[in-house]
Design a protein around this motif. Structure first.
Motif, mmCIF file in Angstrom:
data_model
loop_
_atom_site.group_PDB
_atom_site.id
_atom_site.type_symbol
_atom_site.label_atom_id
_atom_site.label_comp_id
_atom_site.label_asym_id
_atom_site.label_seq_id
_atom_site.Cartn_x
_atom_site.Cartn_y
_atom_site.Cartn_z
ATOM 1 N N ILE A 1 0.849 -1.213 0.000
ATOM 2 C CA ILE A 1 0.000 0.000 0.000
ATOM 3 C C ILE A 1 0.874 1.248 0.000
ATOM 4 O O ILE A 1 0.669 2.172 -0.790
ATOM 5 C CB ILE A 1 -0.955 -0.004 1.215
ATOM 6 N N ASN A 2 1.872 1.287 0.890
ATOM 7 C CA ASN A 2 2.729 2.478 1.015
ATOM 8 C C ASN A 2 3.473 2.780 -0.279
ATOM 9 O O ASN A 2 3.596 3.938 -0.682
ATOM 10 C CB ASN A 2 3.736 2.299 2.160
ATOM 11 N N LYS A 3 3.994 1.738 -0.893
ATOM 12 C CA LYS A 3 4.756 1.922 -2.134
ATOM 13 C C LYS A 3 3.881 2.543 -3.216
ATOM 14 O O LYS A 3 4.295 3.463 -3.922
ATOM 15 C CB LYS A 3 5.287 0.562 -2.597
ATOM 16 N N ARG A 4 2.658 2.056 -3.313
ATOM 17 C CA ARG A 4 1.750 2.577 -4.353
ATOM 18 C C ARG A 4 1.350 4.015 -4.049
ATOM 19 O O ARG A 4 1.272 4.844 -4.953
ATOM 20 C CB ARG A 4 0.502 1.687 -4.426
ATOM 21 N N LEU A 5 1.113 4.324 -2.760
ATOM 22 C CA LEU A 5 0.692 5.685 -2.390
ATOM 23 C C LEU A 5 1.812 6.707 -2.591
ATOM 24 O O LEU A 5 1.554 7.902 -2.671
ATOM 25 C CB LEU A 5 0.205 5.723 -0.939
ATOM 26 N N GLN A 6 3.058 6.208 -2.680
ATOM 27 C CA GLN A 6 4.191 7.113 -2.892
ATOM 28 C C GLN A 6 4.451 7.400 -4.368
ATOM 29 O O GLN A 6 5.263 8.262 -4.704
ATOM 30 C CB GLN A 6 5.475 6.509 -2.268
ATOM 31 N N ASP A 7 3.761 6.670 -5.260
ATOM 32 C CA ASP A 7 3.945 6.897 -6.705
ATOM 33 C C ASP A 7 3.546 8.328 -7.063
ATOM 34 O O ASP A 7 2.602 8.885 -6.489
ATOM 35 C CB ASP A 7 3.080 5.920 -7.523
ATOM 36 N N GLU A 8 4.275 8.876 -8.056
ATOM 37 C CA GLU A 8 4.033 10.265 -8.443
ATOM 38 C C GLU A 8 2.605 10.484 -8.923
ATOM 39 O O GLU A 8 1.977 11.488 -8.590
ATOM 40 C CB GLU A 8 5.008 10.664 -9.569
ATOM 41 N N ASP A 9 2.065 9.540 -9.709
ATOM 42 C CA ASP A 9 0.715 9.736 -10.255
ATOM 43 C C ASP A 9 -0.342 9.715 -9.156
ATOM 44 O O ASP A 9 -1.386 10.360 -9.258
ATOM 45 C CB ASP A 9 0.404 8.688 -11.319
ATOM 46 N N VAL A 10 -0.071 8.978 -8.044
ATOM 47 C CA VAL A 10 -1.023 8.923 -6.931
ATOM 48 C C VAL A 10 -0.946 10.219 -6.128
ATOM 49 O O VAL A 10 -1.968 10.762 -5.697
ATOM 50 C CB VAL A 10 -0.740 7.696 -6.031
ATOM 51 N N LYS A 11 0.278 10.719 -5.948
ATOM 52 C CA LYS A 11 0.443 11.979 -5.207
ATOM 53 C C LYS A 11 -0.343 13.116 -5.852
ATOM 54 O O LYS A 11 -0.843 14.012 -5.188
ATOM 55 C CB LYS A 11 1.924 12.352 -5.139
ATOM 56 N N LYS A 12 -0.421 13.040 -7.226
ATOM 57 C CA LYS A 12 -1.117 14.108 -7.961
ATOM 58 C C LYS A 12 -2.627 14.090 -7.729
ATOM 59 O O LYS A 12 -3.330 15.016 -8.117
ATOM 60 C CB LYS A 12 -0.853 13.967 -9.466
ATOM 61 N N LEU A 13 -3.150 13.004 -7.115
ATOM 62 C CA LEU A 13 -4.604 12.904 -6.920
ATOM 63 C C LEU A 13 -5.072 13.733 -5.730
ATOM 64 O O LEU A 13 -6.268 14.018 -5.600
ATOM 65 C CB LEU A 13 -5.007 11.438 -6.734
ATOM 66 N N GLY A 14 -4.149 14.083 -4.835
ATOM 67 C CA GLY A 14 -4.515 14.928 -3.687
ATOM 68 C C GLY A 14 -5.413 14.215 -2.694
ATOM 69 O O GLY A 14 -6.463 14.729 -2.310
ATOM 70 N N THR A 15 -4.996 13.001 -2.266
ATOM 71 C CA THR A 15 -5.796 12.254 -1.282
ATOM 72 C C THR A 15 -5.436 12.716 0.127
ATOM 73 O O THR A 15 -4.341 13.227 0.375
ATOM 74 C CB THR A 15 -5.532 10.737 -1.404
ATOM 75 N N THR A 16 -6.337 12.489 1.053
ATOM 76 C CA THR A 16 -6.108 12.900 2.449
ATOM 77 C C THR A 16 -5.567 11.715 3.251
ATOM 78 O O THR A 16 -5.598 10.570 2.799
ATOM 79 C CB THR A 16 -7.426 13.375 3.081
ATOM 80 N N ALA A 17 -5.121 12.015 4.481
ATOM 81 C CA ALA A 17 -4.651 10.964 5.396
ATOM 82 C C ALA A 17 -5.811 10.045 5.746
ATOM 83 O O ALA A 17 -5.640 8.840 5.969
ATOM 84 C CB ALA A 17 -4.064 11.594 6.648
ATOM 85 N N CYS A 18 -7.005 10.600 5.756
ATOM 86 C CA CYS A 18 -8.212 9.822 6.073
ATOM 87 C C CYS A 18 -8.383 8.680 5.071
ATOM 88 O O CYS A 18 -8.732 7.554 5.440
ATOM 89 C CB CYS A 18 -9.414 10.759 6.039
ATOM 90 N N PHE A 19 -8.123 8.988 3.797
ATOM 91 C CA PHE A 19 -8.218 7.965 2.743
ATOM 92 C C PHE A 19 -7.219 6.844 3.020
ATOM 93 O O PHE A 19 -7.554 5.654 2.930
ATOM 94 C CB PHE A 19 -7.938 8.600 1.374
ATOM 95 N N GLU A 20 -5.980 7.214 3.356
ATOM 96 C CA GLU A 20 -4.932 6.216 3.618
ATOM 97 C C GLU A 20 -5.327 5.306 4.766
ATOM 98 O O GLU A 20 -5.208 4.084 4.680
ATOM 99 C CB GLU A 20 -3.604 6.926 3.920
ATOM 100 N N VAL A 21 -5.825 5.921 5.866
ATOM 101 C CA VAL A 21 -6.201 5.139 7.061
ATOM 102 C C VAL A 21 -7.332 4.176 6.714
ATOM 103 O O VAL A 21 -7.234 2.974 6.986
ATOM 104 C CB VAL A 21 -6.625 6.078 8.215
ATOM 105 N N ASP A 22 -8.390 4.691 6.118
ATOM 106 C CA ASP A 22 -9.544 3.841 5.787
ATOM 107 C C ASP A 22 -9.169 2.719 4.835
ATOM 108 O O ASP A 22 -9.655 1.584 4.960
ATOM 109 C CB ASP A 22 -10.660 4.688 5.186
ATOM 110 N N LEU A 23 -8.308 3.044 3.866
ATOM 111 C CA LEU A 23 -7.906 2.030 2.877
ATOM 112 C C LEU A 23 -7.095 0.929 3.557
ATOM 113 O O LEU A 23 -7.333 -0.261 3.333
ATOM 114 C CB LEU A 23 -7.085 2.679 1.756
ATOM 115 N N LYS A 24 -6.170 1.320 4.422
ATOM 116 C CA LYS A 24 -5.342 0.317 5.109
ATOM 117 C C LYS A 24 -6.196 -0.531 6.040
ATOM 118 O O LYS A 24 -6.021 -1.758 6.119
ATOM 119 C CB LYS A 24 -4.216 1.010 5.874
ATOM 120 N N ILE A 25 -7.116 0.133 6.744
ATOM 121 C CA ILE A 25 -8.009 -0.611 7.643
ATOM 122 C C ILE A 25 -8.840 -1.616 6.841
ATOM 123 O O ILE A 25 -9.001 -2.771 7.250
ATOM 124 C CB ILE A 25 -8.928 0.356 8.443
#
Length: 1596
Positions: free
Chosen positions: A1181-1205
């Protein structure tokens, strides 16, 4: 007068009496020269031009048979020594003979006549060669003799025919240029065909024998004062003193042409001089002819007899002036003077008409006297006659004229019918050759605009391309509506229907007539231009018009051929557009005619210099026809010449290869022409090619490239094209023009740089013309160094202009050696034209260059296979397509490069799979070994030992890949040099693969050891319990045996049950510890998010247990979007919130799917849970969220937490169950319960004293061998399936990424299923995985061949088992325990045998080893069938899901590649290997297919990025931070992507068709409005879409 004098029998020899004698002499000479075979089958020009082994030899004729070939080769090379007939001899011969004479006591010195070595008179050789040559070779011989300023044969003696022959046709091709004194002041000049030029003719004949040479005298007369030249052969020349055998009666002719310099010119106007060989008494017919055609006849004599006086008296009444040159040698001078005085009234002789030469006469003074006499003749309005008029006289006298051949006259008539009406060339071109005028020029501009898109303006790219396409088709329609003009019809009949010889004559006549008309037009235009420019207040516009007319005033057969090419191309376009049926074609036969002409040595236009365009379809089809006519034997070596205009490029080629390229100033080469030179059959293998293809180009005008950095003008296009086609490029430079030379070099460096980038590295030869100093090479050493420095600087500058960032110098981009590849060639003329002969130094230097080139070609062919015609055609096509684009390097697409790259990619995929397979097998083997290890052997250093072994294995396999790569590049496979630059990509990919497999093997071994250590703990506990159980069983058995009555089965069972129950109640079972996996995972999640702030911690606390998550589907929430980011994006790029939400949802789905796959894989391994599994999930999950194209989407920390959960929650309950299952599986009591039936069976058998051997053997097979064999099959089956699929015929679709893309898209087109297209476009990796799996399942369901693979795997391992059993059979005194231990050890790398079941088999087993082995072998056959039956009962899908190594995943890795997608249209990268520098795709697609839309209208976008990158449009996205950036410079932001323009407008038809078909469905699916697609997209059919796909992917 014209007839022979009558009543002088015995005075004039009868021709009839001499004919037989002459013919005999002629036959004898032919025999000496080995020319008999050519008396009937004449020598052709092609025979002489053919490249043979002698082309590299600087040979001297050794025997008489060598003389004709020596003459022809030297003459073709314009060598002044061509007429030399001396034979080579060894220098030591003379020394040897004098020594022999001394030994014999003879005199060393003596007078003898043997100094004339065996040789022939040069004129005898000339006559013999001419009489054995066909008309066209005769013409070439005389043309080249004329260039060398040799006297030409005017009348050939009668040898094999009754009458002598006038060589009119043979001189037709000679054009001379001069400046008469009347034009000296205006500096004008005349240029005319020699046979049409009227001038006075002065003839020289001989009466009786003469001791001085009239030929030498003529040479003195015609030579300029400081530069003697031997126009005529004379007795003091080498071999000139050899007696003539057949040349008597030959009349030679030479000319004097003034250069407009009164103090240097001998005569003010042109003069012809003829020379009769032999005495006039013997050749009265020739003499009679000369008396009629000449203005004056000079008769050279030493004495005159009564008979000779009478003979000359018959000349009475002749209008010709007669002069006598009297050589007073003997005492007959007085008598001779008397006869001359008597002749004076008869021939109207004056005192000035006798020139006396005696022993006291100064030679120079006599020559001057003779010149004065000739000058006085020419200045007194003499008789003027041209060669055509002479031919009329010849016919009247019964002399044959070579032009009177039936075929020649017929061809002349046909040509005249075409040319007779042509007066004004510009008008003729407009009316007769309509297709190549404005229409063709407009077409050329439209074609280039399609590539360059300069005038696009505000029009959408695809709409603009459609407009241009319509315009192109409209112009073709206009061309196709034109009818063939009368002249063209006659021309086609001439080249299409006539026999070969007549056709050759026809084309020659066309050339002569058209050249003559062009010269006349040019002369008038130049006069008008001079007049206009001298007038006061000249009109610049009128001068410019005249200037343009002068530059285009040429009309040749190439214009007629060009017109036919346009008719052909227009018709092809109509057929392609279905405006015309195939059966209605009129011009389908034209390429065949043009191919025949090429085979016959005629030049073929490659690049039209007027419109600067290539008629690609025409050139392709002509060359394809040529290939067919050659039976496929068409290997070519391409040699080209480039240089500034009028530096002698064509002359260089003509001299080197004997070609007939137009070289006069009025006819500078326009565009590029190609000519075939055949390589002799016996030399083809050595040279490595069947033909040399010579390309002659127009001169470069050398624009300042530095000022035109982004613009490719005509010269650059030409240079790029011809250098790109070349194997050898000759850069021709005139040393006197350094500025032009520098400009040419700039163009050339750019061209070579582009070629190096695409893998083409031609050899380059610099020819410095007009350098005559012998020390030139050494003297210019510093110049060469300076030149190389300049070239290096230019290369760096060019690299910057071409937007290349790498450091390069000149030798990087081309095969150039400053010492070997520079040639210093003297000027062409020896002296001042028009009377200068060709410089011997020029000829010799060019021959040296030719020899070097032939040797170079030989060496080169060993390293690089030459192109054949189909490959050459592909090069022409792709080079020209790239040239038409402004940015050459990025636009170059070549099917040969693509083919070579695809083949290498396929090979690399094979090597990669072999590497993977070896490591998979090694890991599988090591896992098995680890599973079989005891706790003693599984020490702390076990992992490091395995790691060391893995390193060796990995390095060995990587080296094999690198060795394979090296061998492949050295294998001689065609076109490998074109992909040399990709070698590094594949080397890096091999390293990357090694690193990937290193990580895989380490992880697998580590995991296997970890699992085994856990198993050993359980096994140790289990073993202690089993020992107790076995002790109890043993005790109960003894008790039962001691009972008095025999127990029945039920009683035995009761006893055993009681014992089992008691024992289990006594045992204190210590089972494996139960863990709460979800809590461990929650802890790891908290650690992972520890540094993310209080809000995240609070969110985690609120979320509760992981077990309550991951059950429902993951849903998008508004708080997942960073509102500030969205606001910015909306402001900069007008990106709506909903659009970003869609992308975030897609991201979440792909990560959830990946998490599921990982969890599934671990659960299926049926081992205990390890905390590493959770850590790995979080890493994914972390590796994918660090990709440049994902960073450009402007997701919040809330998205990361919910997705990991969500992902961990989904995995948690599965891992918990996995752990529970493992505990249950390894619970000691459960495991003992499983063994209970086995112990009871053993207990019963022992009590009843049965032979338990067979039972134990069957139990061993069922409980130990069978599970192990099933596991073995499953482990190997995945690898075998991959092998099987890749070895099938249809495996080509998985050969590499390009083939795979083509196969998938072709299949999608066949199915035309909208949902499949959307999945393919939007979720490519999932689609591919599903597609591969579906294809695999379908394949094995249909073929039923999976059972065969299972059978093969099973039979392999069963064979090993049998071998072990066979070896153990004969071992005596071995217990079953020892046997079983040995058996397990022997197969420890293959099978994992259950220790629990094995202990049961060993318990109380007293069987004999041999018998036990034999019983196992007996049961093995049934066991095999049982296992195969078990596998046969499973569905293919189930089988595949049971495999630890998933074959679909391995195929996926092979075809998925790096996974990168085009930043504009999301098409996947097709580059081979895993670590390539650049990503590319064969075909890009409209961006609307990926849901891109116009924000104002919400309509789907239909732009295609491969079109946009050549347009003037711009793009903006988050990478550009919302700023507009030109598409042309997209690499500023995406340097690792190479988006190439489509190779043709049809290449993107596939996706246009799909878009047009699903436009409304796509819009509905993407919640957008349908695109307003260009009108002509609707005309694209499924067939055309498939054709476009094939073209884009280079599929046949």
């Amino acid at each position: 007068m014209e007839n022979e004098p009558k009543n002088l029998e015995g005075t004039v020899s009868s021709e009839k009496e001499n004919a037989e004698e002459k013919n005999k002499a002629f036959q004898g000479l032919l025999s000496k020269l080995n020319l008999q075979e050519y008396q009937s089958t004449k020598l052709r020009l092609q025979d002489v031009l053919e490249i043979g082994s002698e082309s590299t030899e600087n040979w001297t004729p050794q025997m008489l048979g060598d003389l004709p070939w020596h003459f022809l080769r030297k003459l073709m090379a314009l060598n002044g020594t061509a007429r030399n007939t001396s034979l080579g001899h060894r220098a030591c011969d003379d020394e040897g003979s004098s020594e022999e004479a001394q030994i014999a006591g003879e005199d060393v010195f003596s007078f003898n006549d043997t100094d004339i070595r065996e040789s022939l008179h040069p004129l005898d050789v000339l006559c013999a060669v001419l009489l054995c040559s066909d008309s066209f070779l005769q013409q070439e011989i005389l043309s080249r003799m004329s260039m060398c300023q040799f006297a030409l044969p005017l009348l050939l003696p009668a040898l094999d025919i009754p009458k002598c022959t006038l060589m009119l046709w043979a001189m037709r091709d000679i054009v001379r240029k001069w400046r008469p004194h009347s034009l000296a002041e205006s500096r004008g000049f005349r240029e005319e065909s020699l046979v049409l030029t009227s001038m006075p003719t002065i003839s020289f004949v001989q009466l009786g024998s003469c001791s001085f040479s009239k030929s030498k005298l003529l040479n003195d007369v015609l030579s300029p004062s400081q530069q003697h030249h031997d126009f005529f052969i004379h007795r003091d020349m080498e071999s000139g003193n050899v007696p003539r055998e057949i040349a008597d009666g030959l009349v030679e002719i030479s000319w004097y042409f003034p250069g407009g310099r009164e103090n240097l010119d001998l005569f003010p106007e042109p003069v012809a001089v003829t020379n009769l060989r032999g005495d006039i008494e013997s050749h009265w017919l020739q003499f009679s002819f000369l008396t009629v055609v000449s203005s004056a006849v000079f008769i050279v004599t030493e004495s005159m007899s009564e008979r000779q006086y009478t003979l000359l008296s018959f000349l009475q009444g002749s209008a010709t002036k007669y002069y006598f040159i009297l050589n007073c040698k003997n005492g007959n001078s007085k008598e001779t003077l008397e006869f001359l005085n008597k002749l004076a009234p008869v021939l109207n002789l004056s005192k000035s008409q006798l020139l006396v030469k005696d022993s006291n006469t100064n030679n120079a003074g006599f020559v001057q006297k003779l010149k004065s006499a000739i000058k006085s003749i020419t200045s007194s309005t003499p008789k003027r006659m041209n060669l055509e008029a002479m031919a009329v006289t010849a016919r009247e006298l019964g002399i044959q004229v070579d032009e009177d051949r039936k075929e020649c006259q017929s061809a002349s008539k046909r040509a005249r019918e075409i040319t007779v009406e042509i007066k004004d060339l510009a008008k003729c071109k407009r009316e007769m050759l309509r297709l190549q005028g404005d229409l063709w020029e407009k077409l050329a501009k439209v074609e280039k605009e399609l590539c360059r898109m300069r005038r696009q303006g505000e029009t959408a790219t695809e709409d603009y391309k459609c407009q241009l396409r319509e315009k192109q088709l409209d112009l073709r329609r206009q061309q196709n509506q034109c009818d063939l003009t009368d002249g063209l019809i006659k021309f086609i009949n001439g080249i299409g229907q006539l026999p070969s010889i007549e056709k050759h004559y026809f084309l020659k006549w066309m050339k002569f007539s058209l050249d003559h008309i062009a010269r006349e037009n040019l002369f008038k235009l130049r006069d008008r231009y001079k007049g206009k420019s001298k007038m006061a207040g000249d009109d610049p516009q009128a001068l410019a018009m005249l200037d343009k007319l002068i530059s285009t005033t040429s009309l040749g057969t190439e214009h007629f051929m060009r017109e036919l090419g346009q008719f052909y191309e227009a018709e092809c376009s109509m057929v392609k557009e279905a405006d015309k049926a195939e059966c209605q074609r009129q011009f389908i036969y034209l390429p065949g005619i043009a191919a025949d002409l090429m085979l016959e040595g005629f030049p073929m236009e490659l690049l039209d210099g007027d419109s600067s365009n290539i008629p690609l379809q025409w050139v392709t089809d002509v060359l394809t026809e040529l290939h067919a006519k050659l039976g496929g034997r068409s290997r070519l070596l391409v040699l080209t010449v480039l240089g500034v205009q009028s530096t002698g490029k064509s002359t260089l080629l003509n001299t080197m290869f004997g070609l007939q390229l137009a070289v006069s100033n009025g006819r500078c080469t326009r565009g590029a022409f190609m000519m075939l030179i055949k390589v002799a059959e016996n030399f083809q293998q050595e040279l490595g090619c069947d033909f040399i293809l010579v390309i002659d180009t127009e001169g470069l005008k050398a624009p300042e490239l530095a000022l035109l950095e982004d613009s490719y003008q005509h010269d650059n296009e030409l240079a790029t094209l011809v250098i790109g086609l070349s194997d050898i490029a000759i850069i021709n430079m005139a040393m006197e023009n350094a500025t032009e030379m520098k400009d040419v070099l700039q163009i050339v460096v750019h061209a070579f740089l582009r070629m190096e980038e695409i893998g083409q590295k031609p050899n380059c030869q610099f020819v410095h013309q007009n350098v005559s100093d012998v020390s030139a090479h050494d003297q210019n050493m510093r110049d060469r160094k300076h030149l190389l420095e300049q070239l290096n600087e230019m290369t760096k500058a060019a690299a910057r202009m071409e937007k290349q960032c790498k450091k390069v110098n000149f030798s990087c981009i081309m095969d150039y050696d400053a010492e070997k590849h520079n040639w210093y060639i003297p000027g062409l003329w020896h002296g001042v034209p028009p009377m200068a002969p060709v410089n011997m130094g020029y000829s010799e230097s060019v021959c040296e260059l030719k020899k070097y080139l032939i040797d170079f070609i030989k060496k080169r062919s060993r390293d690089r296979a030459p192109k054949d015609i189909p490959q050459f055609v592909k090069w022409v096509e792709s080079l020209w397509n790239a040239v038409k684009h402004e940015n050459f390097i990025f636009s170059f697409r070549n099917s040969l490069v693509a083919e070579a790259y695809n083949q290498l990619s396929m090979k690399y995929s094979e090597w990669e799979w072999h590497f993977r397979k070896e490591i998979y097998l090694w890991v599988s083997e090591k896992e098995t070994v680890i599973q079989n290890q005891t706790s003693e052997k599984l020490q702390a250093d076990a992992l490091s030992m395995l790691e060391n072994e893995a390193q060796e294995k990995l390095q060995h396999e990587k080296q094999k890949v690198l060795d394979n790569l090296q061998d492949y590049f050295e294998s001689g496979v065609s076109n490998l040099h074109l992909i040399e630059k990709y070698r590094e990509d594949f080397i890096r990919s091999a390293t990357c693969l090694r690193n990937e497999l290193e990580s895989y093997s380490e992880n697998k071994c580590e995991e296997a050891i970890r699992i085994r250590k856990g198993q050993l703990m359980a096994e140790n506990i289990q073993t202690s319990y089993m020992q107790i159980i076995e002790g109890k069983v043993d005790r109960v058995l003894d008790e039962c045996r001691n009972k008095k009555h025999k127990l029945e089965h039920e009683e035995l069972k009761l006893e055993f049950e009681n014992m089992w129950r008691e024992t289990l109640s006594e045992l204190k079972f210590s089972s494996l510890q139960k863990r709460e996996i979800y809590r461990e995972m929650e802890s790891q999640l908290r650690k992972d998010l520890a540094n993310r702030g209080s809000a995240v911690r609070q969110k985690l606390q609120e979320s509760g247990s992981l077990l309550f998550h991951g059950i429902k589907n993951f849903k998008m929430k508004k708080e997942y979007l960073d509102s500030a980011w969205i606001k910015t994006m909306k402001k900069l790029l007008f990106i709506e919130e909903c659009e970003t939400a869609v992308h975030i949802e897609e991201l979440a789905k792909s990560l959830i799917d990946e998490g599921k796959r990982y969890t599934e894989e671990k659960v299926n391994s049926r081992v205990d849970y390890d905390e590493i599994y959770c850590r790995e999930l979080l890493n994914i999950i972390n590796k994918r969220l660090q990709d440049e194209d994902v960073k450009k989407l402007g997701t919040t920390a809330c998205f990361e937490v919910d997705l990991k959960i969500h992902i961990l929650g989904e995995a948690a309950w599965r891992f918990q169950k996995m752990h529970k299952d493992f505990i249950k599986q390894n619970d000691p009591q459960c495991r003992l319960e499983k063994l209970k039936p086995q112990y009871f069976s053993t207990f019963t058998d022992l009590y009843l004293e049965k032979d338990e051997n067979q039972t134990r053997a069957r139990d061993f097979c069922d409980q130990c061998l069978k599970p192990a064999l099933v596991v073995y099959i499953n482990k190997r089956l995945g690898i075998e399936i991959v092998d099987d699929i890749l070895n099938k015929a249809e495996s080509i679709e998985y050969g590499n990424r390009t083939f795979f893309q083509f196969t998938v898209q072709k299949k999608l087109l066949e199915e035309m299923n909208f949902d499949n297209y959307v999945k393919y476009i939007k979720n490519y990796d999932n689609f591919v995985k599903t597609w591969i799996q579906r294809r695999m399942v379908d394949h094995y369901r249909e073929t039923k061949c999976l059972g065969e693979l299972e059978k093969n795997i099973l039979s392999t391992i069963v064979k090993k088992v049998r071998e072990v059993l066979e070896g153990s059979k004969n071992e005596k005194n071995t217990t079953v325990l020892a046997f079983l231990n040995n058996f397990c050890e022997a197969l420890q790398q293959d099978l994992v045998i259950s220790k629990d079941n094995l202990l049961g088999i060993q318990f109380k087993n007293t069987a004999k080893t041999g018998q036990f082995c034999a019983n196992i072998q007996t049961f093995l056959l049934d066991l095999e069938q049982e296992i195969l039956s078990q596998f046969g009962g499973l569905d293919v899908h189930t089988k595949l899901s049971n495999l630890p190594l998933k074959p679909q995943d391995e195929i996926f890795k092979r075809v998925f590649g790096c996974g990168k997608q085009c930043p504009f249209c999301k098409v996947p990268c097709e580059a081979g290997g895993s670590d390539h520098k650049e990503h590319f795709a064969s075909v890009h697609r409209p961006q609307g297919l990926c849901s891109y839309r116009y924000l104002d209208t919400q309509k789907l976008v239909y732009d295609i990025c491969s079109s946009e990158v050549v347009s003037e449009n711009s793009f903006q996205n988050s990478d550009t931070k919302g700023k507009l950036h030109p598409y042309k410079d997209y690499r500023v932001y995406y340097p690792d992507w190479r988006i190439q323009p489509d190779p043709s407008i049809e290449a993107s038809d596939y996706w246009k068709f799909v878009f047009q078909k699903f436009n409304h469905q796509l819009a509905k699916s993407y919640n957008a409005n349908p695109a307003d697609l260009p009108r002509n997209w609707g005309k694209i059919t499924e067939t055309r879409a498939l054709e476009g796909l094939k073209q884009a992917f280079n599929m046949k």
